[in-house]
Design a protein around this motif. Structure first.
Motif, PDB file in Angstrom:
ATOM      1  N   THR A   1      -6.056  71.158  22.272  1.00 29.93           N
ATOM      2  CA  THR A   1      -6.341  69.858  21.665  1.00 29.93           C
ATOM      3  C   THR A   1      -7.149  69.018  22.652  1.00 29.93           C
ATOM      4  N   GLY A   2      -7.846  68.035  22.142  1.00 26.37           N
ATOM      5  CA  GLY A   2      -8.476  67.067  23.023  1.00 26.37           C
ATOM      6  C   GLY A   2      -7.464  66.003  23.408  1.00 26.37           C
ATOM      7  N   GLY A   3      -7.942  64.941  24.033  1.00 23.88           N
ATOM      8  CA  GLY A   3      -7.056  63.842  24.358  1.00 23.88           C
ATOM      9  C   GLY A   3      -7.219  63.334  25.778  1.00 23.88           C
ATOM     10  N   VAL A   4      -6.377  62.394  26.133  1.00 20.09           N
ATOM     11  CA  VAL A   4      -6.376  61.782  27.457  1.00 20.09           C
ATOM     12  C   VAL A   4      -5.410  62.547  28.352  1.00 20.09           C
ATOM     13  N   ARG A   5      -5.847  62.860  29.557  1.00 16.32           N
ATOM     14  CA  ARG A   5      -5.057  63.700  30.458  1.00 16.32           C
ATOM     15  C   ARG A   5      -3.975  62.893  31.176  1.00 16.32           C
ATOM     16  N   THR A   6      -2.740  63.427  31.197  1.00 12.36           N
ATOM     17  CA  THR A   6      -1.622  62.788  31.889  1.00 12.36           C
ATOM     18  C   THR A   6      -1.478  63.385  33.287  1.00 12.36           C
ATOM     19  N   PRO A   7      -0.579  62.802  34.141  1.00 12.95           N
ATOM     20  CA  PRO A   7      -0.328  63.408  35.451  1.00 12.95           C
ATOM     21  C   PRO A   7       0.197  64.843  35.364  1.00 12.95           C
ATOM     22  N   SER A   8       0.782  65.201  34.207  1.00 14.32           N
ATOM     23  CA  SER A   8       1.287  66.559  34.008  1.00 14.32           C
ATOM     24  C   SER A   8       0.227  67.502  33.451  1.00 14.32           C
TER      25      SER A   8
ATOM     26  N   VAL B   1      -3.033  63.913  25.568  1.00 16.71           N
ATOM     27  CA  VAL B   1      -2.255  63.108  24.624  1.00 16.71           C
ATOM     28  C   VAL B   1      -3.151  62.042  23.992  1.00 16.71           C
ATOM     29  N   GLY B   2      -2.574  61.285  23.067  1.00 13.88           N
ATOM     30  CA  GLY B   2      -3.312  60.192  22.455  1.00 13.88           C
ATOM     31  C   GLY B   2      -3.820  60.527  21.060  1.00 13.88           C
ATOM     32  N   PRO B   3      -4.591  59.637  20.465  1.00 12.24           N
ATOM     33  CA  PRO B   3      -5.028  59.794  19.073  1.00 12.24           C
ATOM     34  C   PRO B   3      -5.781  61.090  18.787  1.00 12.24           C
ATOM     35  N   VAL B   4      -6.609  61.547  19.715  1.00 10.50           N
ATOM     36  CA  VAL B   4      -7.375  62.778  19.473  1.00 10.50           C
ATOM     37  C   VAL B   4      -6.433  63.975  19.385  1.00 10.50           C
ATOM     38  N   ALA B   5      -5.497  64.066  20.330  1.00 12.90           N
ATOM     39  CA  ALA B   5      -4.522  65.157  20.299  1.00 12.90           C
ATOM     40  C   ALA B   5      -3.658  65.077  19.045  1.00 12.90           C
ATOM     41  N   ASP B   6      -3.218  63.865  18.696  1.00  8.52           N
ATOM     42  CA  ASP B   6      -2.367  63.694  17.524  1.00  8.52           C
ATOM     43  C   ASP B   6      -3.091  64.129  16.250  1.00  8.52           C
ATOM     44  N   ALA B   7      -4.363  63.782  16.138  1.00  5.52           N
ATOM     45  CA  ALA B   7      -5.141  64.149  14.959  1.00  5.52           C
ATOM     46  C   ALA B   7      -5.328  65.663  14.868  1.00  5.52           C
ATOM     47  N   ALA B   8      -5.494  66.315  16.021  1.00  6.10           N
ATOM     48  CA  ALA B   8      -5.678  67.775  16.030  1.00  6.10           C
ATOM     49  C   ALA B   8      -4.435  68.498  15.540  1.00  6.10           C
ATOM     50  N   ILE B   9      -3.266  67.945  15.842  1.00  2.00           N
ATOM     51  CA  ILE B   9      -1.995  68.584  15.485  1.00  2.00           C
ATOM     52  C   ILE B   9      -1.603  68.285  14.043  1.00  2.00           C
ATOM     53  N   ARG B  10      -2.029  67.147  13.532  1.00  2.00           N
ATOM     54  CA  ARG B  10      -1.525  66.616  12.265  1.00  2.00           C
ATOM     55  C   ARG B  10      -1.642  67.608  11.106  1.00  2.00           C
ATOM     56  N   SER B  11      -2.730  68.360  11.026  1.00  2.00           N
ATOM     57  CA  SER B  11      -2.955  69.218   9.866  1.00  2.00           C
ATOM     58  C   SER B  11      -2.515  70.664  10.090  1.00  2.00           C
ATOM     59  N   LEU B  12      -1.819  70.940  11.196  1.00  2.00           N
ATOM     60  CA  LEU B  12      -1.434  72.309  11.531  1.00  2.00           C
ATOM     61  C   LEU B  12       0.047  72.556  11.249  1.00  2.00           C
TER      62      LEU B  12
ATOM     63  N   ASN C   1       6.201  59.061  29.383  1.00  2.00           N
ATOM     64  CA  ASN C   1       4.858  58.714  28.947  1.00  2.00           C
ATOM     65  C   ASN C   1       4.863  58.401  27.452  1.00  2.00           C
ATOM     66  N   LEU C   2       4.532  57.169  27.084  1.00  2.00           N
ATOM     67  CA  LEU C   2       4.591  56.751  25.678  1.00  2.00           C
ATOM     68  C   LEU C   2       3.642  57.544  24.792  1.00  2.00           C
ATOM     69  N   ALA C   3       2.429  57.783  25.277  1.00  2.00           N
ATOM     70  CA  ALA C   3       1.456  58.533  24.478  1.00  2.00           C
ATOM     71  C   ALA C   3       1.901  59.989  24.320  1.00  2.00           C
ATOM     72  N   GLU C   4       2.476  60.552  25.373  1.00  2.00           N
ATOM     73  CA  GLU C   4       2.966  61.933  25.285  1.00  2.00           C
ATOM     74  C   GLU C   4       4.123  62.033  24.298  1.00  2.00           C
ATOM     75  N   ALA C   5       4.944  60.993  24.233  1.00  2.00           N
ATOM     76  CA  ALA C   5       6.042  60.982  23.273  1.00  2.00           C
ATOM     77  C   ALA C   5       5.505  61.110  21.847  1.00  2.00           C
ATOM     78  N   GLU C   6       4.448  60.385  21.527  1.00  2.00           N
ATOM     79  CA  GLU C   6       3.886  60.443  20.177  1.00  2.00           C
ATOM     80  C   GLU C   6       3.284  61.819  19.892  1.00  2.00           C
ATOM     81  N   THR C   7       2.590  62.391  20.862  1.00  2.00           N
ATOM     82  CA  THR C   7       2.012  63.721  20.664  1.00  2.00           C
ATOM     83  C   THR C   7       3.109  64.757  20.478  1.00  2.00           C
TER      84      THR C   7
END
Length: 298
Positions: free
Chosen positions: A160-167, A171-182, A204-210
């Motif tokens: 997935t795409g998205g914003v990179r975390t320290p781990s 994560v973030g909207p791009v990653a969430d959108a990629a997962i949504r239809s799978l 990480n709040l964004a990672e929680a959503e992903t």
């Protein structure tokens, strides 16, 4: 002599505290090598610092106490913790992967270890938001040939795409959108913390959503986490224990924790112990065949 010993102890503890704050966590064996003192001395130092509220002791080391619920150590720091446990967990979890199935792997050092054990499972489709996990499969492909043509049976990997975390998770909207239809047969999920009260959590709040998206897209959720994660609570919860089908952990988990988990989850696999072949909990969901044809990604 006594004053000198106290002074040395104070200096040593200051160095330890600086390392904890700078790196986000330290291991006892690293400190014994660096400071050239015994394991017992380091543990006494950590005890003293913990009593002062300067750090929090964890299995095998220490982390910053001031950031306990929001701090996220980097991948390199976390990868050095509980190495044997992670390998045992990865081996047991890999036995759950059915050839030809669609899998999701979240970010984390335990899923990174799992990825290496999945290389020999044929015809997998793997969706991940972990740069490190994707690198495992891509490196194997490059090693097998010219980097262009995959070997027969090699996994198809989608990052997935998205914003990179320290781990090193995306994560973030791009990653969430990629997962949504799978849709996935199995989600292998690494976690920062797991507890009765908070369920699965991350700092990480964004990672929680992903991760929430991953859980919602999976037929079966398998948490892969060493025993130190039990009872840990991060800033943001993203799933309840009731949404977990199987918890794969290591033998360091206490008897009390095992009893609590067994009461609440369909499957508990303790890697490295008799019967921990990755098959427990496969059919506790009302008789559904775990080897049924995989669900195709839309």
């Amino acid at each position: 002599m006594g004053d000198n010993q106290n002074l040395l102890a104070e200096q040593r503890r200051a160095l330890i505290l600086d390392e904890v704050r700078r790196r986000g966590g330290v291991r006892v064996n690293e400190l014994t090598r660096r400071l050239m003192v015994s394991d017992m001395t380091i543990r006494r130092d950590l005890d003293a610092l913990a009593r002062q509220g300067a750090l929090e002791k964890v299995h095998g080391g220490a982390v910053p106490v001031a950031e306990a619920s929001t701090h996220e150590p980097g991948f390199e720091v976390k990868s050095e913790l509980e190495l044997t446990a992670k390998e045992d967990i990865a081996r047991a979890a890999a036995a759950m992967a059915v050839p030809g199935s669609a899998l999701a792997l979240s970010g984390g050092t335990t899923t990174y270890a799992l990825a290496r054990h999945l290389l020999d499972v044929p015809d997998l489709t793997v969706v991940t938001n972990s740069v490190r996990v994707a690198d495992v499969f891509h490196a194997a492909r490059r090693a097998a040939g010219d980097g262009r043509a995959a070997r027969p049976g090699a996994a198809t990997v989608v990052l997935t795409g998205g914003v990179r975390t320290p781990s090193d998770s995306l994560v973030g909207p791009v990653a969430d959108a990629a997962i949504r239809s799978l849709h996935f047969d199995v989600l292998f999920l690494g976690v920062h913390g797991i507890s009765v009260e908070a369920g699965l959590s991350t700092p990480n709040l964004a990672e929680a959503e992903t991760n929430r998206r991953f859980v919602g897209a999976a037929r079966r959720v398998v948490v892969v986490a060493d025993h130190t994660k039990w009872g840990t609570v991060g800033l943001s919860s993203f799933a309840s224990l009731e949404q977990v089908d199987t918890f794969v952990t290591d033998g360091g988990l206490s008897a009390a924790a095992r009893a609590e988990i067994s009461e609440r989850l369909p499957g508990l696999v303790v890697a490295g112990e008799p019967g921990a072949d990755g098959r427990e909990g496969d059919a506790e969901d009302g008789g559904e065949d775990p080897h049924a044809a995989p669900v195709a990604a839309e």
